[in-house]
Design a protein around this motif. Structure first.
Motif, PDB file in Angstrom:
ATOM      1  N   VAL A   1      71.437  20.462  68.427  1.00  0.00           N
ATOM      2  CA  VAL A   1      72.474  20.123  67.447  1.00  0.00           C
ATOM      3  C   VAL A   1      72.840  18.647  67.546  1.00  0.00           C
ATOM      4  N   ALA A   2      72.914  18.114  68.759  1.00  0.00           N
ATOM      5  CA  ALA A   2      73.200  16.685  68.912  1.00  0.00           C
ATOM      6  C   ALA A   2      72.119  15.841  68.245  1.00  0.00           C
ATOM      7  N   ASP A   3      70.866  16.236  68.393  1.00  0.00           N
ATOM      8  CA  ASP A   3      69.772  15.521  67.744  1.00  0.00           C
ATOM      9  C   ASP A   3      69.870  15.627  66.223  1.00  0.00           C
ATOM     10  N   LEU A   4      70.266  16.783  65.731  1.00  0.00           N
ATOM     11  CA  LEU A   4      70.413  16.962  64.293  1.00  0.00           C
ATOM     12  C   LEU A   4      71.494  16.041  63.731  1.00  0.00           C
ATOM     13  N   LEU A   5      72.619  15.953  64.423  1.00  0.00           N
ATOM     14  CA  LEU A   5      73.692  15.072  63.957  1.00  0.00           C
ATOM     15  C   LEU A   5      73.277  13.612  64.034  1.00  0.00           C
ATOM     16  N   ASP A   6      72.470  13.252  65.022  1.00  0.00           N
ATOM     17  CA  ASP A   6      71.932  11.886  65.086  1.00  0.00           C
ATOM     18  C   ASP A   6      71.028  11.610  63.888  1.00  0.00           C
ATOM     19  N   ARG A   7      70.239  12.601  63.504  1.00  0.00           N
ATOM     20  CA  ARG A   7      69.354  12.423  62.354  1.00  0.00           C
ATOM     21  C   ARG A   7      70.168  12.224  61.072  1.00  0.00           C
ATOM     22  N   PHE A   8      71.256  12.960  60.922  1.00  0.00           N
ATOM     23  CA  PHE A   8      72.129  12.750  59.772  1.00  0.00           C
ATOM     24  C   PHE A   8      72.628  11.312  59.725  1.00  0.00           C
ATOM     25  N   ARG A   9      72.954  10.779  60.897  1.00  0.00           N
ATOM     26  CA  ARG A   9      73.549   9.444  60.960  1.00  0.00           C
ATOM     27  C   ARG A   9      72.539   8.345  60.676  1.00  0.00           C
ATOM     28  N   VAL A  10      71.329   8.458  61.230  1.00  0.00           N
ATOM     29  CA  VAL A  10      70.366   7.364  61.128  1.00  0.00           C
ATOM     30  C   VAL A  10      69.517   7.445  59.856  1.00  0.00           C
ATOM     31  N   ASN A  11      69.531   8.577  59.182  1.00  0.00           N
ATOM     32  CA  ASN A  11      68.704   8.715  57.979  1.00  0.00           C
ATOM     33  C   ASN A  11      69.533   9.295  56.834  1.00  0.00           C
TER      34      ASN A  11
ATOM     35  N   LEU B   1      79.641  14.741  46.844  1.00  0.00           N
ATOM     36  CA  LEU B   1      79.489  13.370  47.344  1.00  0.00           C
ATOM     37  C   LEU B   1      80.824  12.638  47.381  1.00  0.00           C
ATOM     38  N   ALA B   2      81.678  12.918  46.408  1.00  0.00           N
ATOM     39  CA  ALA B   2      83.019  12.315  46.426  1.00  0.00           C
ATOM     40  C   ALA B   2      83.790  12.801  47.648  1.00  0.00           C
ATOM     41  N   GLY B   3      83.614  14.082  47.994  1.00  0.00           N
ATOM     42  CA  GLY B   3      84.268  14.603  49.188  1.00  0.00           C
ATOM     43  C   GLY B   3      83.744  13.956  50.451  1.00  0.00           C
ATOM     44  N   LYS B   4      82.448  13.723  50.519  1.00  0.00           N
ATOM     45  CA  LYS B   4      81.882  13.095  51.705  1.00  0.00           C
ATOM     46  C   LYS B   4      82.331  11.639  51.831  1.00  0.00           C
ATOM     47  N   LEU B   5      82.446  10.952  50.704  1.00  0.00           N
ATOM     48  CA  LEU B   5      82.915   9.575  50.754  1.00  0.00           C
ATOM     49  C   LEU B   5      84.386   9.529  51.164  1.00  0.00           C
ATOM     50  N   TYR B   6      85.178  10.459  50.649  1.00  0.00           N
ATOM     51  CA  TYR B   6      86.590  10.522  51.032  1.00  0.00           C
ATOM     52  C   TYR B   6      86.722  10.816  52.525  1.00  0.00           C
ATOM     53  N   ALA B   7      85.852  11.684  53.046  1.00  0.00           N
ATOM     54  CA  ALA B   7      85.862  11.988  54.478  1.00  0.00           C
ATOM     55  C   ALA B   7      85.427  10.775  55.301  1.00  0.00           C
ATOM     56  N   LEU B   8      84.460  10.003  54.803  1.00  0.00           N
ATOM     57  CA  LEU B   8      84.016   8.808  55.517  1.00  0.00           C
ATOM     58  C   LEU B   8      85.147   7.794  55.667  1.00  0.00           C
ATOM     59  N   LEU B   9      86.022   7.735  54.666  1.00  0.00           N
ATOM     60  CA  LEU B   9      87.119   6.780  54.721  1.00  0.00           C
ATOM     61  C   LEU B   9      88.190   7.197  55.721  1.00  0.00           C
TER      62      LEU B   9
ATOM     63  N   ARG C   1      75.193   2.805  51.628  1.00  0.00           N
ATOM     64  CA  ARG C   1      74.312   2.936  52.789  1.00  0.00           C
ATOM     65  C   ARG C   1      74.641   4.191  53.604  1.00  0.00           C
ATOM     66  N   LEU C   2      75.930   4.485  53.768  1.00  0.00           N
ATOM     67  CA  LEU C   2      76.327   5.654  54.549  1.00  0.00           C
ATOM     68  C   LEU C   2      76.042   6.957  53.804  1.00  0.00           C
ATOM     69  N   LEU C   3      76.175   6.933  52.484  1.00  0.00           N
ATOM     70  CA  LEU C   3      75.915   8.138  51.697  1.00  0.00           C
ATOM     71  C   LEU C   3      74.435   8.333  51.413  1.00  0.00           C
ATOM     72  N   GLY C   4      73.684   7.248  51.450  1.00  0.00           N
ATOM     73  CA  GLY C   4      72.266   7.335  51.139  1.00  0.00           C
ATOM     74  C   GLY C   4      71.974   7.397  49.659  1.00  0.00           C
ATOM     75  N   VAL C   5      72.858   6.808  48.831  1.00  0.00           N
ATOM     76  CA  VAL C   5      72.657   6.791  47.373  1.00  0.00           C
ATOM     77  C   VAL C   5      72.698   5.347  46.904  1.00  0.00           C
ATOM     78  N   SER C   6      72.463   5.155  45.606  1.00  0.00           N
ATOM     79  CA  SER C   6      72.433   3.805  45.045  1.00  0.00           C
ATOM     80  C   SER C   6      73.841   3.228  44.952  1.00  0.00           C
ATOM     81  N   ALA C   7      73.919   1.915  44.904  1.00  0.00           N
ATOM     82  CA  ALA C   7      75.211   1.242  44.774  1.00  0.00           C
ATOM     83  C   ALA C   7      75.875   1.600  43.449  1.00  0.00           C
TER      84      ALA C   7
END
Length: 666
Positions: free
Chosen positions: A334-344, A504-512, A525-531
């Motif tokens: 699970v730790a490796d999975l969460l790392d993969r979410f973060r780096v990719n 995606l709006a929820g994930k961005l709100y959570a990131l903030l 960059r954090l969401l992995g979508v276009s600007a």
């Protein structure tokens, strides 16, 4: 030497384990806006002109000081509720140290109200000894910044009396600075502290934890609660950690089906809900809240408790781990999975479907850690709501994850049983995939919710080394569970459903919540979508006043207007309606299965059951049993599933409904 005799720099010169400290650097305008210490200043007669931080360990990695940093900021922005929790948690740790007769000093670190709790070590301590304390404290105290306690190379903190960049100073609240200059704490005291924190740490399902103080045996709840919830409600003055106890009361009430009116009623008199009547005054006492503040805080915390209760509802009953070596592998996976979410992030944010797959994968990982088993049974009507998604979306995500090799379906849905799933490691190598495993299978630590000896444990499972390894494993597991809970609940809101602003709006709100501010480029960059897509999401959040402009981009608004935005978009109550619809579908299915069993029974042995809308005469109280009336039929004597749904939705099969007849057992 008394407090008054010490100056900030003279105390630092007396305490510093190294011959240098780290200091802040002013920017081109002479300001100290960044909270970092890039420069080095020799510990001598000349005092630095900017705030400084003292290393906790010497050049050889030996710790001579421990600093527990409790703060209530969300990446630089002070949150009043979190700051009060930080102060309560610091007080709780201080009481634990007093029980162990460990001398310590509590400081208000700055004008914002954060706390530093200092312990000086007489003979120093190694990295492993301090890491054991840090891991136990990390699980016990959510507002603790434990990073410096696990980093003997650069771990540092501003010492007592030293200045802060906001113009305030670190002020001593409790304790004697001479206890830092002439330390008495030993390594044995650290071992005792780690053991005490492990013993008292919250259970994996926090509402099942033991109370943090003595109970008022006279208190009675006005509605039924679990045994642990009843104990939390009766905890005198909220125990050693009133904010934590208060939230445990709300979480237990949410799991028991209470309403906001119920908890408002309980908050008036329940000893354990002292946090919602009074507040920490910062000096060890409490003062009464205004009625508006108390009501607003209770409502916000109740909404949070409902989200956690919805996330934890699908969890099965607790079981003792059969093999801790298996659990060790699951924690690493699970730790490796969460790392993969973060780096990719691009893999998981490129499309709406990919974002939903990430949410479902988090939910499966959460169930895996909670159960401690590599194979978990999970229905789509459970996995979907855990991440704020529907059952169809969850089913599509599961299929895609199996095809991509992230999940393996061990067994399909069969006779009402949920399908079983297993996480599949997709990393060929990684920082944890080749780590050493436990040499034996020790007893789980006493503070864990599963305290019985695993079936496969060898005779030497109680050795000190094995016990330390098990404690570290269970603490790592608890930390990952807390991280997954926060990530899943932060985006669970009606506003972030598909008919609202989207996931995606929820994930961005959570990131903030994790960053003080984000630019469009950083968010993309954090969401992995276009600007461009990110700018659209930010614009929609800003339209509903959820974001405000920041000098470095965008930040969360101080007030939470998500409920109002959901009402404006007409999506308020979406998840509650979805949960009720799934409940009705489950009950209709169970009713129909009982009907099938009756149809397959010989006529002579079939029970005589009145129609569903008949008036009730009695209710069955035996656990695990359910009495079903006759299934509705149409004019051709065929099963009428639509009528069955209507009857269940109307509550006519509820044993407490006065117009429902239970009849004989099907």
């Amino acid at each position: 030497m008394s407090h008054e005799a010490w100056t900030p720099w003279s105390l630092t010169r007396r305490l510093s384990p190294r011959d240098q400290v780290r200091v802040m650097k002013r920017d081109a305008y002479g300001r100290l806006d960044e909270n970092n210490y890039p420069l080095i200043h020799r510990v001598g007669a000349v005092e630095p002109t900017t705030p400084w931080a003292m290393n906790l360990a010497d050049e050889h990695g030996v710790f001579w000081f421990l600093c527990f940093d409790f703060d209530g900021k969300i990446k630089g922005t002070v949150d009043a509720e979190l700051m009060e929790q930080a102060q309560d948690q610091c007080n709780a740790l201080s009481r634990a140290l007093t029980e162990l007769a460990v001398r310590h000093v509590v400081c208000q670190s700055s004008g914002s109200g954060g706390r530093h709790l200092w312990i000086a070590l007489r003979d120093g301590a190694g990295r492993d000894d301090v890491a054991a304390v840090a891991s136990a404290a990390q699980v016990s105290y959510s507002q603790l910044d434990f990073g410096m306690l696990k980093n003997p190379v650069t771990g540092a903190a501003r010492p007592p009396l030293s200045p802060h960049r906001d113009g305030s100073v670190s002020t001593v609240l409790r304790g004697d600075l001479d206890d830092l200059a002439l330390p008495s704490t030993t390594r044995a005291d650290l071992v005792a502290l780690a053991a005490l924190l492990d013993e008292r740490k919250p259970a994996l399902r926090a509402q099942e934890s033991r109370p943090s103080g003595p109970l008022d045996e006279r208190h009675r709840v006005h509605r039924e609660l679990s045994a642990a919830g009843t104990a939390h409600m009766a905890t005198i003055d909220g125990g050693s950690n009133p904010s934590w106890t208060g939230f445990m009361c709300l979480l237990s009430a949410a799991n028991a089906g209470w309403t906001l009116l119920d908890v408002q009623h309980a908050a008036k008199t329940a000893p354990g809900m002292e946090h919602y009547r009074t507040k920490n005054n910062g000096r060890g006492g409490r003062r009464r809240r205004s009625s508006g503040e108390a009501r607003a805080r209770l409502e916000r915390q109740w909404d949070k408790a409902l989200q956690y209760a919805a996330l934890q509802r699908p969890l099965p009953a607790r079981k003792t781990p059969e093999d801790l070596s298996v659990l060790d592998g699951l924690v690493g996976a699970v730790a490796d999975l969460l790392d993969r979410f973060r780096v990719n992030p691009g893999r998981w944010g490129a499309t709406e479907a990919a974002s939903n797959q990430q949410t479902i994968l988090r939910a499966v990982a959460y169930l895996t850690l909670q159960t401690g088993k590599p194979v978990v049974a999970a229905a789509i009507r459970d996995l979907g709501p855990m991440g704020g998604l529907g059952r169809t979306t969850a089913a599509n995500a599961l299929i895609a994850l199996v095809e991509a090799g992230y999940l393996e379906r061990v067994s399909a849905t069969d006779e009402g049983n949920a399908a079983e799933w297993r996480l599949v490691s997709t990393l060929s190598t990684g920082p944890r995939t080749v780590r050493s495993h436990l040499l034996n299978n020790p007893r789980p630590p006493a503070g864990d919710s599963s305290s019985d000896l695993p079936e496969n444990s060898p005779a030497d499972a109680g050795s000190p080394a094995a016990t330390r390894a098990a404690t570290a494993l269970f603490n790592a597991r608890a930390a990952l569970i807390a991280q997954l809970e926060a990530e899943l609940t932060d985006q669970r809101h009606d506003l972030f459903t598909r008919r609202g602003l989207g996931a995606l709006a929820g994930k961005l709100y959570a990131l903030l919540k994790q960053h003080p501010s984000l630019t469009v480029e950083a968010s993309a960059r954090l969401l992995g979508v276009s600007a461009r897509h990110t700018a659209t999401i930010l614009s929609r959040l800003r339209l509903h006043k959820l974001l405000v402009r920041h000098r470095d981009g965008w930040a969360r608004a101080k007030r939470d207007f998500r409920d109002r935005a959901a009402q404006a978009l007409g999506v308020d109550g979406t998840m509650a309606d979805r949960a009720e619809r799934y409940r009705v579908e489950r009950e209709v299915w169970e009713w129909w299965q009982a009907e099938v069993i009756t149809m397959n029974t010989s006529p002579r042995n079939r029970p005589r059951r009145p129609y569903a809308s008949s008036r009730p005469l009695f209710a069955v109280t035996a656990p695990g049993e359910r009495v079903w009336p006759r299934y509705p039929r149409d004019s051709f004597n065929r099963a009428d599933h639509r009528a069955a749904r209507e009857l269940v939705a109307a509550g006519l099969l509820n044993p407490e409904n006065r117009w429902q007849y239970l009849g004989d057992v099907a």
